[in-house]
Design a protein around this motif. Sequence first.
Motif, PDB file in Angstrom:
ATOM      1  N   ALA A  91       2.413  10.206  14.950  1.00  0.00           N
ATOM      2  CA  ALA A  91       3.374  11.570  14.450  1.00  0.00           C
ATOM      3  C   ALA A  91       5.325  11.004  14.381  1.00  0.00           C
ATOM      4  N   GLU A  92       5.237  10.273  15.171  1.00  0.00           N
ATOM      5  CA  GLU A  92       6.898   9.648  15.034  1.00  0.00           C
ATOM      6  C   GLU A  92       7.313   8.617  14.253  1.00  0.00           C
ATOM      7  N   LEU A  93       5.779   8.467  15.010  1.00  0.00           N
ATOM      8  CA  LEU A  93       6.414   6.728  13.350  1.00  0.00           C
ATOM      9  C   LEU A  93       5.580   6.913  12.350  1.00  0.00           C
ATOM     10  N   THR A  94       4.968   7.485  12.525  1.00  0.00           N
ATOM     11  CA  THR A  94       5.237   7.999  10.460  1.00  0.00           C
ATOM     12  C   THR A  94       6.583   9.237  10.061  1.00  0.00           C
ATOM     13  N   ARG A 149      -2.805  -1.393  18.816  1.00  0.00           N
ATOM     14  CA  ARG A 149      -2.182  -1.506  17.780  1.00  0.00           C
ATOM     15  C   ARG A 149      -1.644   0.018  16.746  1.00  0.00           C
ATOM     16  N   PHE A 150      -1.189  -0.275  16.186  1.00  0.00           N
ATOM     17  CA  PHE A 150      -1.108   0.978  15.449  1.00  0.00           C
ATOM     18  C   PHE A 150      -0.488   0.475  14.266  1.00  0.00           C
ATOM     19  N   LEU A 151      -1.296   1.343  13.133  1.00  0.00           N
ATOM     20  CA  LEU A 151      -1.716   0.823  11.501  1.00  0.00           C
ATOM     21  C   LEU A 151      -1.064   1.404  11.309  1.00  0.00           C
ATOM     22  N   LEU A 152      -0.101   1.025  10.169  1.00  0.00           N
ATOM     23  CA  LEU A 152       1.108   1.722   9.246  1.00  0.00           C
ATOM     24  C   LEU A 152       0.394   1.891   7.862  1.00  0.00           C
ATOM     25  N   THR A 153       0.661   3.174   7.260  1.00  0.00           N
ATOM     26  CA  THR A 153      -0.391   2.727   5.847  1.00  0.00           C
ATOM     27  C   THR A 153       1.104   3.441   5.115  1.00  0.00           C
ATOM     28  N   ALA A 154       1.601   3.017   4.435  1.00  0.00           N
ATOM     29  CA  ALA A 154       3.051   3.109   3.060  1.00  0.00           C
ATOM     30  C   ALA A 154       2.029   2.915   2.279  1.00  0.00           C
ATOM     31  N   ALA A 155       1.516   3.216   1.338  1.00  0.00           N
ATOM     32  CA  ALA A 155       0.358   3.281  -0.046  1.00  0.00           C
ATOM     33  C   ALA A 155       0.842   4.225  -1.056  1.00  0.00           C
ATOM     34  N   ALA A 156       1.338   5.729  -0.765  1.00  0.00           N
ATOM     35  CA  ALA A 156       1.658   6.452  -1.213  1.00  0.00           C
ATOM     36  C   ALA A 156       2.839   5.779  -2.712  1.00  0.00           C
ATOM     37  N   ARG A 157       4.745   5.414  -1.579  1.00  0.00           N
ATOM     38  CA  ARG A 157       5.792   5.592  -1.483  1.00  0.00           C
ATOM     39  C   ARG A 157       6.203   4.498  -1.291  1.00  0.00           C
ATOM     40  N   ILE A 158       7.140   3.427  -1.539  1.00  0.00           N
ATOM     41  CA  ILE A 158       8.205   2.735  -1.133  1.00  0.00           C
ATOM     42  C   ILE A 158       8.617   2.889  -0.053  1.00  0.00           C
TER      43      ILE A 158
END
Length: 249
Positions: free
Chosen positions: A144-147, A208-217
Amino acid sequence: MESYRNPVLAASLLAPPAVCALLTPFRDSFDNANAALLLAVVIVAVAAFGIRRAGVLAAVSSAVWFDFFLTVPYNTFTIDSRDDVETTILLVLIGVVVSEIAIWGRRQQARASRHRGYLDGVITTSQAVATGGSADDLIDHVRAELTAVLGIDGTKFVAGDKQTSAPQLNADGTVTRGGHVLKVERDGLPTNSEIELSVHHAGATRGRFLLTAAARIARPDLEQRLVAVALADQVGAALSTQEPLHPHL
């Protein structure tokens, strides 16, 4: 800001003529320099909200209605006095300068608030590690913090030391893909692939944490990315003494 933006914009246009109209009965005995000071107070009050357009509008409105109501010849947009011309120009300059100062101040305040939020997140995570809570609960907290810190769509955790060719968020805060450093502040995080943030402790990869940034820049700055690394390191420290209950979260 949206909740008060329109009222402030309206005030920027309406307050100056209202002040000038109130001063009209006294214009023969009231020095124009004092009138300009009152208008400057109006401009500063509007500009303090940190809305550039409002500050400029208040300045222009003040200059226009100062000219119309309070300079000779009255009730025209003509100025005969050189001093009044200079005062009118100064009103516009005051509006522009004060607006920029207010905007800068609000940005500094927002930045300080973000810094406090980042620090609180790291401290909370450290306390969770120190109290020896569940690793899964800690991972959920860090996800949650990373997001939030990175401004991305979501995060998941995968246990193990498997290496992939996905873009990497490195310990120094850089983001690389295939050995090339990406310009995150300019181009944002990759949107066509998950970004890996490895979890290390004592030289060993714990997951590892997999970070998703697909919906917006998302364009997290270096400080935000380093906070993300620090959060992941806390998980690494926790996993050095225990394993999460579920390898995929």
